[in-house]
Design a protein around this motif. Structure first.
Motif, PDB file in Angstrom:
ATOM      1  N   LYS A  93      27.129  14.999  25.071  1.00 21.69           N
ATOM      2  CA  LYS A  93      28.658  14.464  24.327  1.00 21.69           C
ATOM      3  C   LYS A  93      28.842  15.479  22.998  1.00 21.69           C
ATOM      4  O   LYS A  93      30.105  15.609  22.890  1.00 21.69           O
ATOM      5  N   LEU A  94      28.173  16.253  22.499  1.00 21.21           N
ATOM      6  CA  LEU A  94      28.466  17.223  21.536  1.00 21.21           C
ATOM      7  C   LEU A  94      28.727  18.577  22.153  1.00 21.21           C
ATOM      8  O   LEU A  94      28.459  19.004  23.111  1.00 21.21           O
ATOM      9  N   SER A  95      29.615  19.238  21.445  1.00 26.37           N
ATOM     10  CA  SER A  95      29.893  20.725  21.725  1.00 26.37           C
ATOM     11  C   SER A  95      28.957  21.693  21.581  1.00 26.37           C
ATOM     12  O   SER A  95      28.089  21.616  20.652  1.00 26.37           O
ATOM     13  N   SER A  96      29.070  22.575  22.275  1.00 21.48           N
ATOM     14  CA  SER A  96      28.079  23.692  22.252  1.00 21.48           C
ATOM     15  C   SER A  96      28.874  25.070  22.484  1.00 21.48           C
ATOM     16  O   SER A  96      29.887  24.984  22.958  1.00 21.48           O
ATOM     17  N   LEU A  97      28.588  26.006  21.667  1.00 19.54           N
ATOM     18  CA  LEU A  97      28.974  27.312  21.964  1.00 19.54           C
ATOM     19  C   LEU A  97      28.033  28.412  22.022  1.00 19.54           C
ATOM     20  O   LEU A  97      26.992  28.104  21.549  1.00 19.54           O
ATOM     21  N   LEU A 137      31.652  26.150  25.294  1.00 23.07           N
ATOM     22  CA  LEU A 137      31.245  25.541  26.630  1.00 23.07           C
ATOM     23  C   LEU A 137      32.132  24.377  26.885  1.00 23.07           C
ATOM     24  O   LEU A 137      32.365  23.287  25.932  1.00 23.07           O
ATOM     25  N   GLY A 138      32.699  24.003  28.085  1.00 23.20           N
ATOM     26  CA  GLY A 138      33.360  22.937  28.524  1.00 23.20           C
ATOM     27  C   GLY A 138      32.567  21.711  28.861  1.00 23.20           C
ATOM     28  O   GLY A 138      31.344  21.685  28.632  1.00 23.20           O
ATOM     29  N   ASP A 178      27.301  19.823  37.464  1.00 27.52           N
ATOM     30  CA  ASP A 178      25.986  19.736  37.878  1.00 27.52           C
ATOM     31  C   ASP A 178      25.346  20.831  38.060  1.00 27.52           C
ATOM     32  O   ASP A 178      23.920  21.151  37.684  1.00 27.52           O
ATOM     33  N   LYS A 179      26.150  22.045  38.190  1.00 23.64           N
ATOM     34  CA  LYS A 179      25.299  23.204  38.290  1.00 23.64           C
ATOM     35  C   LYS A 179      25.779  24.036  36.992  1.00 23.64           C
ATOM     36  O   LYS A 179      26.918  24.374  36.703  1.00 23.64           O
ATOM     37  N   LEU A 180      24.759  24.673  36.353  1.00 26.31           N
ATOM     38  CA  LEU A 180      24.976  25.560  34.999  1.00 26.31           C
ATOM     39  C   LEU A 180      26.013  26.447  35.427  1.00 26.31           C
ATOM     40  O   LEU A 180      26.812  26.727  34.462  1.00 26.31           O
ATOM     41  N   SER A 181      25.817  27.253  36.418  1.00 28.74           N
ATOM     42  CA  SER A 181      26.566  28.258  36.772  1.00 28.74           C
ATOM     43  C   SER A 181      28.116  27.945  36.827  1.00 28.74           C
ATOM     44  O   SER A 181      29.171  28.870  36.567  1.00 28.74           O
ATOM     45  N   ASP A 182      28.627  26.803  36.950  1.00 30.04           N
ATOM     46  CA  ASP A 182      29.985  26.091  37.309  1.00 30.04           C
ATOM     47  C   ASP A 182      30.347  25.657  36.031  1.00 30.04           C
ATOM     48  O   ASP A 182      31.580  25.320  35.880  1.00 30.04           O
ATOM     49  N   ARG A 183      29.660  25.678  34.850  1.00 32.27           N
ATOM     50  CA  ARG A 183      30.014  25.131  33.550  1.00 32.27           C
ATOM     51  C   ARG A 183      31.163  26.066  33.200  1.00 32.27           C
ATOM     52  O   ARG A 183      31.140  27.119  33.010  1.00 32.27           O
ATOM     53  N   SER A 184      32.114  25.296  32.820  1.00 30.83           N
ATOM     54  CA  SER A 184      33.716  25.801  32.346  1.00 30.83           C
ATOM     55  C   SER A 184      33.104  26.617  30.776  1.00 30.83           C
ATOM     56  O   SER A 184      32.687  25.898  30.213  1.00 30.83           O
ATOM     57  N   THR A 185      33.959  27.469  30.571  1.00 29.96           N
ATOM     58  CA  THR A 185      33.967  28.166  29.342  1.00 29.96           C
ATOM     59  C   THR A 185      35.348  28.475  28.923  1.00 29.96           C
ATOM     60  O   THR A 185      36.134  28.709  29.564  1.00 29.96           O
ATOM     61  N   TYR A 186      35.497  28.262  27.535  1.00 31.73           N
ATOM     62  CA  TYR A 186      36.897  28.802  26.910  1.00 31.73           C
ATOM     63  C   TYR A 186      36.567  29.951  26.120  1.00 31.73           C
ATOM     64  O   TYR A 186      35.842  29.733  25.188  1.00 31.73           O
ATOM     65  N   GLU A 187      37.429  30.949  26.137  1.00 30.84           N
ATOM     66  CA  GLU A 187      37.095  32.152  25.456  1.00 30.84           C
ATOM     67  C   GLU A 187      38.245  32.879  25.451  1.00 30.84           C
ATOM     68  O   GLU A 187      39.247  32.747  25.997  1.00 30.84           O
ATOM     69  N   ILE A 188      38.266  34.004  24.444  1.00 32.13           N
ATOM     70  CA  ILE A 188      39.394  35.143  24.504  1.00 32.13           C
ATOM     71  C   ILE A 188      38.337  36.209  24.437  1.00 32.13           C
ATOM     72  O   ILE A 188      38.143  37.087  23.752  1.00 32.13           O
TER      73      ILE A 188
END
Lengths: 244, 494
Positions: free
Chosen positions: A40-44, A79-80, A84-94
């Motif tokens: 539930k907490l954010s990660s970068l 990280l969004g 289920d799959k870590l490789s599909d975990r969404s990312t937000y970046e520039i």
């Protein structure tokens, strides 16, 4: 030398620990072992790359380091929500090197949404850190959405263009950090986390944020967070590539 | 129009209260007022019931004159816009205004905006440019609060006018000066209408260099003359500008967490000689010290935020950075705060806040140029910022202005036209804050200087554990309209 305040802490943050890579372990496998447990907490994620662009970025941040050596880090991303799959975990970046190109970045204030799998390669990205930011993912995503339509708050495109000019060596383009212009992805994360009421880089002006400042914050500023009665940054890191 | 409303700040609970100044002009009796709030009949609290501004010995007979009062609506919602109307006899006046937010906002794209205005000489702004510039502030620049930091009127002008040394004459003249600025609907009245405001006086709410004798103002050359002028000008200040008659002399405290403003009247209660006090000796210093304690020790209620301490904002009619005026200069020009014996106590109070790890913001007008400066402690940490916004319409200086305008004209012939021929350049901030008190503890550096007529806007947004501050100067000039936006300032707790 850039103006960055030093923490008064006597030692490194014990909750931001070194986590060496296992043999043949790529970045996704490393993250699978080291991702914070509270989803539930954010990660970068901090990334240190080997490309010419990464090299330029790492050298540019040497001005924030006491020994003026290049930073271990060239990039930061959010990280969004979990998948289920870590490789599909969404990312937000520039990113300054987006895998599918820039498209037309003004529409989202330069924010790119991607997949974590883009950073799997440990040869290309030998340095990696994951930092848990004690802010709810939902809260951060709300501000992230707003950021994309609020160029008045931080014109990430201005940062993007300035940094592209610098890393590509256009004309006489100087290090934008010296003008208080943060590296776009870190500056975006700083603004979004700040809007969610958490201070990511206590020692540096928010608009000047960069991966190195976030790294120093996680490593050295933990006493500051406790003094402010907030949960400190925590996480893990692995540095396999040092330029000096 | 003879019935006028202007929004004022309700200091005690500005998020839930609206204060309204009401003026009724050209009358001989106080009108009976009926009020509406958002179209519904309402009965506001009378902070100061409407009454003749001039009373007793300030009046000769029963001439048509100004009546004013202060009323307050309570139990309102924070950051909410309201329509207030007042009716007197057959005339109705209305204003659209708003309560202050309960806290400085966090949301991206939002901010708490504070408009800084000082030094307005109406005769140099006959086109009403100051009012037009302020009225045009929309969207992200819409002010939530206006700080009127002194010289809202120039009662001692025109310089060459012969001022009758009689109480009634002076009070009548001062009342007409106020009415010209307050009446509207154009001109300075648009500044007053822009947002709920709060005032501080500076010397021209009285006379140049008040309370000291001024060589150019004959009435100030005798004790009796100064006393008459003072009585008349204080009565008018109370009628038009004083925010809370019950708290006269005490600093005005306004909390919009995490900001806590302290507006200190450092002019009205000054000693002539010896120079003991700039603050009211009865309530001024005690009130200031209580505000220091409040900022240092108190927390504001916030369930989500644990480090809920205040950032102090000190507002005065003059700069704390200015060193004491030397004797000769002080007798011709104005004294500075540092000339008075209570200055070290003010600085020692602020010093307590400088040590909290939360930078203090000092705001003032007075000097006829704009400037932003910062003060770093010996660790290199910025513990103080000072923002100066002055003037909004530069006062006329007889003789010198003509000379400077001619210089500007000839400069223009040779391609160097000065858009501000009468205005001075801002000097750099002194090297240290209050060196006589603090030694070299706080080193000052100029960040920005601003020349010419302007207003300034401070935009605050909470971020992380602190605040970010944007400072924007808005030139008031027929040809120069581009706002000057300064780089963001981080106010982070250290």
């Amino acid at each position: 030398m850039l103006k960055i305040l030093r923490s008064d802490a006597a030692g490194k943050n014990p909750r931001f620990r070194k986590a060496p890579r296992k043999p043949k372990e790529d970045n996704l496998a490393w993250l699978a072992r080291n991702l914070p447990s509270d989803s539930k907490l954010s990660s970068l994620v901090l990334i240190g790359g080997r490309s010419p662009c990464s090299f330029r970025l790492r050298v540019a941040q040497s001005h924030l380091r006491d020994d003026l050596t290049p930073s271990h880090w060239s990039h930061a991303l959010l990280l969004g929500k979990g998948s289920d799959k870590l490789s599909d975990r969404s990312t937000y970046e520039i990113s300054l090197e987006p895998a599918i190109g820039f498209g037309y970045p003004p529409a989202a204030n330069a924010v790119q949404e991607g997949k974590l799998s883009a950073y799997r390669d440990k040869q290309q990205y030998p340095n990696i850190a994951v930092i848990e930011v004690p802010v709810a993912v939902a809260k951060l995503e709300k501000h992230l959405q707003k950021f994309q339509s609020q160029r008045a708050v931080l014109d990430a495109l201005e940062l993007l263009v300035a940094w592209l000019a610098y890393v590509w060596g256009v004309g006489r383009a100087a290090n934008p950090l010296m003008d208080g212009m943060g590296i776009p992805s870190a500056a975006m994360i700083e603004v979004v986390v700040g809007a969610a009421e958490y201070e990511l880089t206590p020692g540096l002006a928010s608009r000047s944020s960069c991966p190195e400042a976030i790294w120093q914050s996680a490593l050295w500023w933990y006493e500051y967070y406790e003094k402010a009665k907030h949960q400190r940054l925590s996480g893990s890191w692995c540095v396999d590539h040092k330029i000096l | 129009m003879s019935l006028i409303l202007h929004p004022r700040v309700a200091p005690s609970d500005p998020a839930h209260r609206l204060r309204v100044w009401v003026g009724a002009f050209d009358r001989t009796t106080a009108p009976a007022l009926t009020w509406k709030l958002d179209g519904q009949p309402s009965t506001p609290d009378a902070i100061r019931p409407i009454a003749s501004v001039r009373k007793g010995s300030l009046l000769d007979g029963d001439p048509p004159r100004a009546f004013s009062g202060l009323y307050e609506f309570t139990n309102l919602q924070p950051d909410m816009t309201y329509r207030v109307t007042a009716k007197a006899d057959q005339e109705e006046a209305g204003l659209t205004t708003w309560t202050l937010p309960a806290e400085v906002p966090f949301d991206l794209g939002e901010s708490f905006n504070v408009l800084l205005v000082s030094c307005f000489h109406r005769d140099e702004d006959r086109e009403g440019q100051a009012g037009e510039v302020v009225a045009a502030l929309k969207a992200q620049w819409k002010p939530d609060l206006t700080l009127l930091m002194g010289d809202q009127v120039y009662l001692d002008l025109p310089t060459l006018q012969n001022f009758d040394d009689k109480l009634v004459w002076l009070a009548d003249k001062f009342e007409r000066d106020y009415m010209l600025n307050w009446r509207g609907p154009t001109g300075y009245a648009k500044v007053l209408a822009a947002a709920p405001s709060v005032s501080l006086p500076d010397d021209h709410e009285f006379w140049n260099n008040y309370p000291h004798s001024s060589p150019f103002i004959q009435n100030s050359h005798t004790d009796a003359g100064r006393d008459r002028w003072k009585r008349a000008s204080i009565a008018l200040y109370e009628g038009f500008q004083l925010n809370d008659p019950a708290m006269s002399g005490a600093p005005i405290r306004i909390d919009v967490p995490p900001l806590s403003f302290c507006l200190a009247d450092t002019r009205t209660f000054r000693d002539d000689y010896p120079l003991r006090h700039s603050l009211d000796p009865k309530r001024g210093l005690d009130g200031f010290n209580e505000w220091v304690r409040h900022v240092r020790d108190d927390t504001y209620p916030n369930a989500e935020r644990l480090d809920n301490k205040f950032f102090g904002v000190f507002v005065a009619g003059q700069s704390l950075l200015s060193p004491a005026a030397p004797g000769l200069k002080g007798s011709i020009g104005d004294r500075e705060l540092a000339n008075y014996d209570d200055f070290p106590q003010i600085i020692r109070g602020l010093e307590q806040l400088l040590q909290t790890g939360r930078a203090v913001l000092c705001i003032t007008g007075d000097v006829h140029w704009g400037r932003v400066a910062r003060g770093n402690n010996r660790d290199g940490r910025t513990v103080l910022y000072e923002v100066i916004s002055s003037p909004s319409s530069l006062v006329t200086t007889v003789g010198a202005d003509t000379f400077k305008k001619i210089g500007g004209f000839f400069g223009g012939l040779f391609g160097k036209r000065d858009p501000w021929p009468r205005h001075a350049d801002a000097p750099d901030a002194p090297e240290f804050l209050a060196q006589d008190v603090l030694g070299r503890a706080i080193e000052c550096k100029t960040i920005h200087t601003q020349k010419g007529n302007h207003v300034a806007l401070l935009s605050f947004r909470k971020t992380g554990f602190g605040l970010e501050l944007y400072i924007t100067y808005f030139p008031i000039h027929s040809e120069i309209r581009q706002p000057v936006e300064l780089k963001q300032i981080d106010l982070k707790p250290q």
